[in-house]
Design an enzyme around this catalytic site. Structure first.
Site, PDB file in Angstrom:
ATOM      1  N   CYS A 167       1.063  -1.379  -0.017  1.00  0.00           N
ATOM      2  CA  CYS A 167       0.006   0.057  -0.093  1.00  0.00           C
ATOM      3  C   CYS A 167       1.557   0.675  -0.107  1.00  0.00           C
ATOM      4  O   CYS A 167       1.177   1.500  -0.804  1.00  0.00           O
ATOM      5  CB  CYS A 167      -1.184   0.077   1.413  1.00  0.00           C
ATOM      6  SG  CYS A 167      -2.577   0.993   0.942  1.00  0.00           S
ATOM      7  N   HIS A 169      -4.113  -5.315   0.909  1.00  0.00           N
ATOM      8  CA  HIS A 169      -3.159  -5.723   2.141  1.00  0.00           C
ATOM      9  C   HIS A 169      -4.329  -7.215   2.681  1.00  0.00           C
ATOM     10  O   HIS A 169      -4.941  -8.002   2.130  1.00  0.00           O
ATOM     11  CB  HIS A 169      -4.657  -4.697   3.523  1.00  0.00           C
ATOM     12  CG  HIS A 169      -3.650  -3.547   3.333  1.00  0.00           C
ATOM     13  ND1 HIS A 169      -2.378  -3.144   3.781  1.00  0.00           N
ATOM     14  CD2 HIS A 169      -4.246  -1.780   2.762  1.00  0.00           C
ATOM     15  CE1 HIS A 169      -2.946  -1.597   4.033  1.00  0.00           C
ATOM     16  NE2 HIS A 169      -3.419  -0.870   3.392  1.00  0.00           N
TER      17      HIS A 169
END
Length: 511
Positions: free
Chosen positions: A342, A434
């Site tokens: 991310c 994630h």
């Protein structure tokens, strides 16, 4: 008829509210009770995406798993994601609605959300037999009581009995219990049914005289004494106590399958978010995970992870100030594995255009991946699935940054081979997803790649199931409640509310 309810409050932050709530949820679920978790307002950088695309705190997602139900935005209607010392992004019913300073939030916005919060709780109570609510911090924060919507504010408005948890391992638990009650108004005190001691070490009979005196002083019972157990945390709200890593490391774990261990260094960037991503790595026998903040700590690492962050540009500056940026560049040049997740993925790119999060405009990245990132005002919140390294992989996305990949190799693809996310150049990898490392086959394939690149004779265990480990964790929490709490009395609280006639403890809340 609405279902029963209970508010689990704490004498302090990190007293064990999340763990106790999850334990009660799992105990009830095992009894066949249809139960749901609830936290009116959560402040955390560790969040999760529900199937309907709503962002909630990871602790509530794990508590939902303890209940064996699918998490929804109703379970955490207000999520605050800190962006600095004095401001947070406000996520309402799973969607970001703006940034507010602490003064602006507590000065009026918070109280405006009370109706929304109560409506969410009412919907859950109409659907479930019981709703186990978690408070935040302490209910005796007298400076915040007027606008409180997560502790006694929700308890008063919804008529919930309150169980106060105290961490005896910190010391001063009796004073904390007494003081918590004594700083509440008579109306609030009437809902505080009793106490639960957490993290006790030793012979519980030595504690009993103190519990008897506490009952004499407050007129309230202690509903249980939970023994100290290593690694019983669920996904943390904040901090560096990575829950499942601790559980696996400190409990009986199989030795490494191969001849070598694999060392993973996680850069502890500012405003680190969803650091729970590395729990799945630490669940593997022979993988050693540690958090680092100095370049020399990368020297013996076989894999360096750049985790997510709520402040991508700030984290990038921090890496440069610390000398970690240069160390990462040297690693990439030497073909040593680096994984960005991310915000960490965005940092590895060529440049960032940010007029949303930091408003810094054009910022050069580390230039290790051919990726250009532009921050969009709309947040991406999805639960994608694909394939990587020949294995199925699932994850969830929470980001404003939009990546334009101009080269390299796709990291995650669909079943037709079309790129879905991420980028790889040599042994430098990046993805917005994630939770991807929780996919067992992909995690093992990735660790084999890392071990080969690092020259380590490490072999992933063939049978590690992250989902099974997480279920074991939740069952251990349920066992704690079932074995060490007065479950009959707890159920009476949930079903019937606080006992009548509880005494007032002076002085009460200040006028």
């Amino acid at each position: 008829m609405s279902g029963g309810g209970l508010l689990v409050a704490g004498t302090t932050s990190d007293a064990g509210k999340s763990v106790v709530t999850a334990g009660i949820c799992r105990w009830l679920a095992r009894q066949g009770v249809k139960v749901a978790p609830f936290k009116a307002q959560n402040m955390s950088l560790n969040s999760f995406v529900t199937r309907e695309g709503a962002e909630i705190g990871r602790a509530q997602a794990m508590q939902a798993q303890a209940c064996r139900v699918e998490p929804t935005a109703l379970m955490n209607p207000v999520l605050l994601k800190p962006g600095g010392e004095r401001s947070s992004q406000v996520v309402l019913l799973g969607k970001p609605v703006g940034e507010l300073s602490a003064r602006g939030y507590h000065g009026g916005r918070q109280q405006q959300l009370l109706g929304t919060v109560l409506d969410c709780l009412a919907q859950l109570r109409d659907t479930y037999d019981a709703v186990i609510c978690e408070g935040a911090g302490s209910p005796a924060e007298i400076n915040l009581r007027r606008t409180d919507i997560v502790n006694m504010g929700i308890a008063r408005n919804a008529g919930l009995p309150v169980l106060v948890v105290g961490d005896i391992d910190r010391g001063g638990v009796f004073a904390s219990f007494f003081g918590t009650v004594a700083l509440l108004s008579p109306e609030d005190q009437a809902l505080v049914a009793g106490f639960l001691v957490n993290k006790f070490r030793g012979d519980v009979t030595l504690l009993e005289p103190g519990l008897d005196m506490l009952h004499g002083l407050t007129g309230r019972h202690t509903y249980g004494v939970l023994p100290f157990r290593h690694g019983l945390g669920i996904d943390e709200e904040d901090g560096l106590a990575v829950s499942l890593r601790g559980a696996v490391r400190e409990s009986a774990v199989a030795p490494p399958v191969g001849e070598d261990v694999l060392r993973v260094a996680v850069c502890a960037v500012p405003l680190m978010s969803n650091f729970t991503d590395v729990d799945a790595l630490a669940a593997e026998p022979g993988v050693v995970v540690r958090f680092v903040d100095r370049p020399e700590e990368l020297a013996d690492a076989d894999l360096v992870v750049l985790p997510g962050t709520r402040g991508t540009v700030r984290a990038l500056e921090w890496l440069r100030e610390r000398g970690l940026a240069d160390a990462l560049k040297r690693r990439a040049a030497e073909g040593r594995p680096v994984l960005g997740i991310c915000g960490g993925y965005q940092i590895l790119g060529e440049h960032i255009e940010d007029e949303v999060e930091s408003r810094a405009g054009h910022v050069d990245g580390l230039g290790l991946l051919p990726v250009r990132v532009r921050f969009a005002r709309e947040k991406t919140l999805t639960r994608p699935a694909g394939e990587a390294l020949g294995e199925p992989v699932e994850g969830y996305e929470i980001h404003h940054g939009v990546a334009d990949v101009t080269g390299g190799t796709a990291f995650i693809s669909d079943d037709s081979g079309h790129s879905l996310d991420g980028c790889r150049v040599g042994q430098t990898w990046g993805t917005h997803w994630h939770g991807s490392l929780e996919s067992d086959g992909f995690r093992r394939a990735f660790l084999r790649e890392v071990a080969a690149a690092a020259g380590r004779r490490f072999v992933p265990a063939p049978d590690t199931s992250f989902a099974a480990l997480r279920e074991e964790q939740l069952d251990r929490l349920g066992d704690l409640i079932e074995q060490h709490a007065d479950t009959d009395a707890l159920w009476r609280l949930i079903e019937s509310g606080a006992p009548q006639g509880l005494p007032f403890i002076p002085p009460g809340a200040p006028a």
